[in-house]
Design a protein around this motif. Structure first.
Motif, PDB file in Angstrom:
ATOM      1  N   MET A   1     -50.683  48.125  44.933  1.00  0.00           N
ATOM      2  CA  MET A   1     -51.245  48.784  44.632  1.00  0.00           C
ATOM      3  C   MET A   1     -52.423  48.025  43.620  1.00  0.00           C
ATOM      4  O   MET A   1     -52.471  47.497  43.188  1.00  0.00           O
ATOM      5  N   THR A   2     -53.761  48.344  43.786  1.00  0.00           N
ATOM      6  CA  THR A   2     -54.493  47.985  42.517  1.00  0.00           C
ATOM      7  C   THR A   2     -54.160  48.178  41.098  1.00  0.00           C
ATOM      8  O   THR A   2     -53.979  48.683  40.787  1.00  0.00           O
ATOM      9  N   GLU A 154     -70.920  48.902  39.665  1.00  0.00           N
ATOM     10  CA  GLU A 154     -70.555  47.799  40.417  1.00  0.00           C
ATOM     11  C   GLU A 154     -71.418  46.481  41.012  1.00  0.00           C
ATOM     12  O   GLU A 154     -71.052  45.663  41.068  1.00  0.00           O
ATOM     13  N   ASN A 158     -70.188  42.997  40.253  1.00  0.00           N
ATOM     14  CA  ASN A 158     -69.975  41.770  41.505  1.00  0.00           C
ATOM     15  C   ASN A 158     -70.549  40.334  41.350  1.00  0.00           C
ATOM     16  O   ASN A 158     -70.437  39.731  41.990  1.00  0.00           O
ATOM     17  N   PRO A 263     -60.792  57.100  40.601  1.00  0.00           N
ATOM     18  CA  PRO A 263     -60.244  56.016  41.720  1.00  0.00           C
ATOM     19  C   PRO A 263     -61.916  55.602  41.997  1.00  0.00           C
ATOM     20  O   PRO A 263     -61.405  54.242  42.483  1.00  0.00           O
ATOM     21  N   GLU A 264     -62.850  55.907  41.810  1.00  0.00           N
ATOM     22  CA  GLU A 264     -64.108  54.732  42.167  1.00  0.00           C
ATOM     23  C   GLU A 264     -64.149  53.927  41.115  1.00  0.00           C
ATOM     24  O   GLU A 264     -64.446  52.726  41.564  1.00  0.00           O
ATOM     25  N   ILE A 266     -61.979  52.477  39.339  1.00  0.00           N
ATOM     26  CA  ILE A 266     -60.588  51.234  39.647  1.00  0.00           C
ATOM     27  C   ILE A 266     -61.064  50.866  40.733  1.00  0.00           C
ATOM     28  O   ILE A 266     -60.783  49.256  40.758  1.00  0.00           O
ATOM     29  N   ARG A 267     -61.956  51.296  42.229  1.00  0.00           N
ATOM     30  CA  ARG A 267     -61.841  50.771  43.349  1.00  0.00           C
ATOM     31  C   ARG A 267     -62.974  49.958  42.787  1.00  0.00           C
ATOM     32  O   ARG A 267     -62.702  48.964  43.781  1.00  0.00           O
ATOM     33  N   ILE A 268     -64.114  49.541  41.937  1.00  0.00           N
ATOM     34  CA  ILE A 268     -64.975  49.155  41.994  1.00  0.00           C
ATOM     35  C   ILE A 268     -64.965  47.764  40.794  1.00  0.00           C
ATOM     36  O   ILE A 268     -65.431  46.920  40.817  1.00  0.00           O
ATOM     37  N   GLY A 269     -63.105  48.119  40.354  1.00  0.00           N
ATOM     38  CA  GLY A 269     -63.113  46.490  39.206  1.00  0.00           C
ATOM     39  C   GLY A 269     -63.498  46.373  38.059  1.00  0.00           C
ATOM     40  O   GLY A 269     -63.409  45.537  37.258  1.00  0.00           O
ATOM     41  N   GLY A 300     -54.676  55.674  40.781  1.00  0.00           N
ATOM     42  CA  GLY A 300     -54.124  54.378  41.578  1.00  0.00           C
ATOM     43  C   GLY A 300     -53.842  55.304  43.222  1.00  0.00           C
ATOM     44  O   GLY A 300     -53.950  54.680  44.253  1.00  0.00           O
ATOM     45  N   ALA A 302     -53.493  57.942  46.278  1.00  0.00           N
ATOM     46  CA  ALA A 302     -54.103  58.471  47.357  1.00  0.00           C
ATOM     47  C   ALA A 302     -54.534  59.681  46.782  1.00  0.00           C
ATOM     48  O   ALA A 302     -55.463  60.300  47.399  1.00  0.00           O
TER      49      ALA A 302
END
Lengths: 333, 144
Positions: A1-2, A154, A158, A263-264, A266-269, A300, A302
């Protein structure tokens, strides 16, 4: 998991700090009782003794305390800001949140072990600015102003080694963070200079029957009819007569709420999610922290969905009774 | 909590001085325990009124720099809320800004003194007060 982002919660008093820790904050941010932080309100914030106890309380439960010293040092009074940084270091803060480049330089040189975060008041919205502060002062984290879309956030993440913190919930202000001097227009004081927007000494609420008028330094900035939700008395949220029509000429009082896009984020960090509101009471801190904790822990997974009870809890404490994704979701560029 | 109609009828007709006197006496008694570091210089010479809107009654207090008194002068700052909402605030179930946004709490007059008072109460650790009370009563208050 992230890895989940840290949950960073506000505290204007020791009971609020304890409420944040007890309800699941990873980190609490606070300020001293002076103009060195952007919530310099009468009676708010911590004495050194209270802060020492708060830091002990949080760190004993493996949580962190950040001290915001995020206003701009005023000419002839730089010593007050330096002294606040020295106090933060000696109290054992996990990091200080700074905006002023001179103060970043002072802290970096004087307290090389003290972690530095770039405040939202620093108004750094691009990775070049953040990387410059990283190279020059070794900042570990930057708090992004609430002006970027999700893809823009994001893009910043990055392109920088610096941790990125974004706002997750709380009253929203006009989209010129760290650069706004609207409050000075009416009162001569604004967040960057005096640590306060619409200082209470200039605010008058006068009630005429069931109608409430909001005045800032004598200027009528809003009028609330019976039962109409009220907001903070800031110029950006006032209603003004423009060409014969009276309306929210700058913006409506709203609160930011990112539950739907957790969730977005979290996904992009995103490294940390911040809750606004050091001026609010322990009851608010407890409610919002508890809700965001539950949502983050679930985000976290799905099959994440925003639970109605989370929305209800956050709705209740929101300014203006309206919530928005703010700049995160903006179809235009 | 709403007072039952007959009680509310009586409450509306009671004089305000005795409860204000009791409140001032209680504040003078607990002051050094609850607020050992606070000098209240910002409250000196100020008069504060807590208006209970649904009962059309309230308590007015003033501070002379050393002690709280039941006040009779016009208030520098007035808070207004229903009895039920004062109890909600006392128990820290809602925050005052929330009630203000919802128009359940009003503030009129010197906003800065009002804000300082609100922030003082927010920052107060009421535990030392419980030590003064009989154990069962203290426990029932702590439960909130």
């Amino acid at each position: 998991m992230t890895r989940l982002p840290q949950l960073v919660c506000p505290a204007g008093s020791l009971p609020a700090l304890k409420a944040a820790v007890d309800n699941g904050a990873d980190t609490v941010y606070v300020g001293f009782k002076n103009a060195t932080n952007a919530r310099n309100f009468a009676g708010l914030n911590f004495t050194d003794a209270q802060l020492a106890e708060g830091i002990r309380y949080a760190q004993s439960k493996k949580r962190e305390v950040l001290i915001a010293i995020n206003t701009y040092a005023q000419a002839g009074r730089v010593q007050e800001w330096h002294a606040s940084i020295d106090r933060a270091a000696s109290l054992g803060a996990d990091a200080v949140i700074l905006a002023d480049l001179g103060l970043l330089a002072y802290a970096h040189k004087t307290h090389p072990d003290l972690k530095l975060h770039l405040s939202v008041q620093g108004s750094a919205t691009n990775f070049e600015a953040i990387n410059l502060a990283h190279e020059a002062f070794g900042i570990r984290r930057a708090v992004l102003p609430r002006v970027l879309t999700l893809p823009q956030v994001e893009y910043v993440i990055n392109n920088t080694p610096v941790e990125i913190e974004t706002f997750g919930f709380g009253s929203l202000c006009v989209m010129a963070e760290g650069r706004c001097i609207l409050s000075s227009y009416a009162t001569g004081q604004s967040p960057n200079t005096h640590g306060v927007c619409s200082p209470a000494a200039f605010v008058r609420w006068d009630n005429q029957g069931k109608t409430m008028n909001a005045r800032l330094n004598g200027i009528l900035i809003d009028r609330f009819e019976d039962g109409e939700p009220a907001g903070y008395p800031t110029l950006c949220k006032g209603r003004f007569a423009v060409l014969g029509e009276t309306y929210y000429a700058l913006e409506e009082p709203v609160s930011l709420n990112v539950l739907a896009i957790l969730p977005e984020l979290i996904r992009i960090g995103v490294a940390a999610i911040k809750v606004e509101g050091r001026q609010r009471s322990p009851a608010y801190v407890a409610e919002v922290t508890r809700t965001l904790r539950a949502a983050l822990d679930a985000a976290g997974n799905a099959d994440f969905q925003v639970k109605p009870q989370w929305s209800t809890a956050l709705d209740k404490v929101s300014e203006g009774h309206q919530q928005t994704l703010g700049a995160y979701s903006r179809p235009w560029k | 909590m709403k007072l039952p109609a007959p009680l509310a009828f009586i409450a509306r007709r009671l004089p305000e001085a005795p409860p204000a006197f009791a409140l001032a006496t209680a504040l003078n008694f607990v002051r050094s325990r609850l607020w050992p570091e606070e000098d209240f210089s910002w409250l000196k010479g100020k008069t504060v009124r807590l208006a209970i809107l649904d009962l059309e009654r309230g308590a007015t207090l003033s501070f002379d720099g050393a002690r709280f008194h039941a006040g009779s002068a016009a208030a520098d700052v007035t808070f207004g809320a229903s009895l039920e909402d004062y109890l909600v605030l006392m128990h820290r179930q809602e925050d005052p800004d929330t009630l203000f946004f919802q128009r359940r709490l009003m503030i009129e007059g010197d906003t800065e003194v009002g804000l300082a008072l609100k922030n003082l109460l927010d920052a107060t650790d009421f535990a030392p007060l419980f030590d003064l009370l009989p154990t069962p009563l203290a426990n029932s208050l702590r439960a909130h």
